[in-house]
Motif scaffolding. Structure first.
Motif, mmCIF file in Angstrom:
data_model
loop_
_atom_site.group_PDB
_atom_site.id
_atom_site.type_symbol
_atom_site.label_atom_id
_atom_site.label_comp_id
_atom_site.label_asym_id
_atom_site.label_seq_id
_atom_site.Cartn_x
_atom_site.Cartn_y
_atom_site.Cartn_z
ATOM 1 N N ILE A 232 0.857 -1.195 0.000
ATOM 2 C CA ILE A 232 0.000 0.000 0.000
ATOM 3 C C ILE A 232 0.887 1.237 0.000
ATOM 4 O O ILE A 232 1.703 1.418 0.915
ATOM 5 C CB ILE A 232 -0.921 0.041 1.228
ATOM 6 C CG1 ILE A 232 -1.782 -1.221 1.314
ATOM 7 C CG2 ILE A 232 -1.808 1.287 1.195
ATOM 8 C CD1 ILE A 232 -2.378 -1.468 2.680
ATOM 9 N N CYS A 233 0.727 2.064 -1.019
ATOM 10 C CA CYS A 233 1.423 3.347 -1.069
ATOM 11 C C CYS A 233 0.387 4.455 -1.006
ATOM 12 O O CYS A 233 -0.525 4.513 -1.836
ATOM 13 C CB CYS A 233 2.246 3.473 -2.350
ATOM 14 S SG CYS A 233 3.049 5.084 -2.520
ATOM 15 N N ALA A 234 0.494 5.316 -0.009
ATOM 16 C CA ALA A 234 -0.423 6.439 0.156
ATOM 17 C C ALA A 234 0.188 7.681 -0.490
ATOM 18 O O ALA A 234 1.311 8.055 -0.169
ATOM 19 C CB ALA A 234 -0.707 6.694 1.637
ATOM 20 N N ILE A 235 -0.550 8.307 -1.385
ATOM 21 C CA ILE A 235 -0.079 9.525 -2.042
ATOM 22 C C ILE A 235 -1.091 10.634 -1.811
ATOM 23 O O ILE A 235 -2.293 10.447 -2.046
ATOM 24 C CB ILE A 235 0.128 9.323 -3.552
ATOM 25 C CG1 ILE A 235 1.148 8.203 -3.814
ATOM 26 C CG2 ILE A 235 0.597 10.615 -4.219
ATOM 27 C CD1 ILE A 235 1.409 7.933 -5.287
ATOM 28 N N THR A 236 -0.610 11.778 -1.330
ATOM 29 C CA THR A 236 -1.498 12.916 -1.118
ATOM 30 C C THR A 236 -1.000 14.129 -1.890
ATOM 31 O O THR A 236 0.186 14.247 -2.172
ATOM 32 C CB THR A 236 -1.598 13.283 0.380
ATOM 33 O OG1 THR A 236 -0.303 13.655 0.873
ATOM 34 C CG2 THR A 236 -2.137 12.124 1.189
ATOM 35 N N VAL A 237 -1.939 15.001 -2.180
ATOM 36 C CA VAL A 237 -1.582 16.262 -2.845
ATOM 37 C C VAL A 237 -0.642 17.053 -1.947
ATOM 38 O O VAL A 237 0.375 17.576 -2.412
ATOM 39 C CB VAL A 237 -2.847 17.108 -3.132
ATOM 40 C CG1 VAL A 237 -2.460 18.490 -3.615
ATOM 41 C CG2 VAL A 237 -3.741 16.407 -4.137
ATOM 42 N N ALA A 238 -0.967 17.140 -0.660
ATOM 43 C CA ALA A 238 -0.208 18.010 0.240
ATOM 44 C C ALA A 238 0.060 17.355 1.584
ATOM 45 O O ALA A 238 -0.621 16.413 1.982
ATOM 46 C CB ALA A 238 -0.961 19.323 0.447
ATOM 47 N N ARG A 239 1.064 17.897 2.243
ATOM 48 C CA ARG A 239 1.445 17.438 3.582
ATOM 49 C C ARG A 239 1.334 18.606 4.556
ATOM 50 O O ARG A 239 1.914 19.657 4.344
ATOM 51 C CB ARG A 239 2.898 16.937 3.542
ATOM 52 C CG ARG A 239 3.458 16.518 4.889
ATOM 53 C CD ARG A 239 3.130 15.094 5.207
ATOM 54 N NE ARG A 239 3.592 14.691 6.523
ATOM 55 C CZ ARG A 239 3.984 13.464 6.834
ATOM 56 N NH1 ARG A 239 3.983 12.533 5.894
ATOM 57 N NH2 ARG A 239 4.360 13.165 8.033
ATOM 58 N N ALA A 240 0.530 18.433 5.581
ATOM 59 C CA ALA A 240 0.345 19.504 6.562
ATOM 60 C C ALA A 240 1.545 19.549 7.507
ATOM 61 O O ALA A 240 2.208 18.537 7.723
ATOM 62 C CB ALA A 240 -0.932 19.285 7.351
#
Length: 240
Positions: A232-240
Motif C-alpha cells: 500500500i502506497c499512500a499519495i497525497t496532494v499536500a502534507r500539513a
C-alpha cells in the motif's frame, strides 16, 4: 438535505460562469490565458514542492532517523508521499475543491501525482489506484468526493486501473479540529472492504488530498491489510 440540493446548483452555476467570464486564477482572481491553468504564474510560483530526503515510510520532512512521526504513527502502509506542502495557494485550492464546488483543481493536482508515479518504476507496477472514501451522507451534502476526482484523473493520465474497494461505513466527525489521539478513536472501525477479491495480494495506490497526522490513511491501510493487500502506497496532494 439543503447542502445536497444547493451544491449541484452551485457547481452548475460555476460551470456557466466559466463559459461567460474570462478565465481567472482561482486563488487571487487575476486573469489567466487558459482556464485549464487554474492558477496564475504568480500563485504557481508560491507552491512549495516537497523534494527528496523525506522519510521513506511516512513521507515526513523530518530529517532525524529513526523517524519520530513513524514511531508515533505505527503506520500500516508501506510508504507515503506528498507532492506539495500544505500552505499558500495549495491550501486555498484544496479548500476551493472541497467546499466551493469547483472541480478543476482535481485535474490540476492529478498531473503532478501522475508524474510522481511515472517517475518511480516500483509504483508503475502497482495493480490499481483507489481514493479515500467519503460516507454517503457527506458525499450527498458535498455533491462529490474530492479525493475520488483526483484519483480518477490520475488513473486516466497514467492508464492504470481504478477501483474503490473500501467504503466508509460510519459517518465520523470531521477530523479537522480533532487531536491526533481523537482522530484515531474517531476512525476506529469506520472503513470496510467491499470485495476482498479486489484486495487480496494486490499492490494498491491510495490517494487523498491532505496528509495531516496520517490517521485516515492509516486506518484504511489497516483495513486493506486485513483483507490481504500486499503493498500500500499512500499519495497525497499536500502534507500539513
Amino acid at each position: 438535505m439543503e447542502g445536497g440540493f444547493l451544491l449541484p446548483l452551485k457547481m452548475l452555476w460555476n460551470k456557466i460562469l466559466e463559459l461567460l467570464i474570462p478565465p481567472a486564477c482561482l486563488v487571487c482572481g487575476n486573469r489567466i490565458d487558459d482556464r485549464y491553468q487554474v492558477i496564475c504564474p504568480d500563485c504557481e510560483a508560491k507552491l512549495y514542492l516537497i523534494g527528496e530526503g523525506t522519510c521513506p515510510v511516512c513521507g515526513s520532512e523530518n530529517k532525524e532517523l529513526p523517524c519520530e512521526v513513524c514511531a508515533e504513527g505505527n503506520f500500516a502502509f508501506d510508504s507515503a508521499i506528498s507532492v506539495f506542502r500544505y500552505s499558500g495557494p495549495v491550501r486555498d485550492l484544496i479548500h476551493i475543491l472541497k467546499y466551493n464546488g469547483y472541480s478543476s483543481p482535481a485535474g490540476y493536482f492529478a498531473l503532478p501525482i501522475a508524474e510522481l508515479i511515472e517517475s518511480k518504476p516500483v509504483l508503475k507496477n502497482y495493480d490499481y489506484i483507489c481514493a479515500v472514501p467519503l460516507h454517503r451522507v457527506r458525499k450527498r451534502e458535498r455533491g462529490y468526493n474530492q479525493s475520488d476526482l483526483i484519483a480518477y484523473s490520475v488513473a486516466k493520465l497514467i492508464d492504470m486501473p481504478y477501483f474503490n474497494p473500501v467504503k466508509r461505513r460510519i459517518n465520523t466527525l470531521s477530523q479537522t479540529l480533532l487531536s491526533r489521539d481523537h482522530r484515531i478513536k474517531n476512525l476506529a472501525g469506520a472503513f470496510q472492504v467491499k470485495n476482498k477479491n479486489l484486495v487480496a495480494g494486490k499492490k494498491i495506490i491510495l490517494i487523498d488530498d491532505v496528509f495531516t497526522t496520517g490517521s485516515t490513511l492509516n486506518e484504511i491501510a489497516k483495513t486493506l491489510r486485513s483483507a490481504g493487500a500486499d503493498k500500500i502506497c499512500a499519495i497525497t496532494v499536500a502534507r500539513a
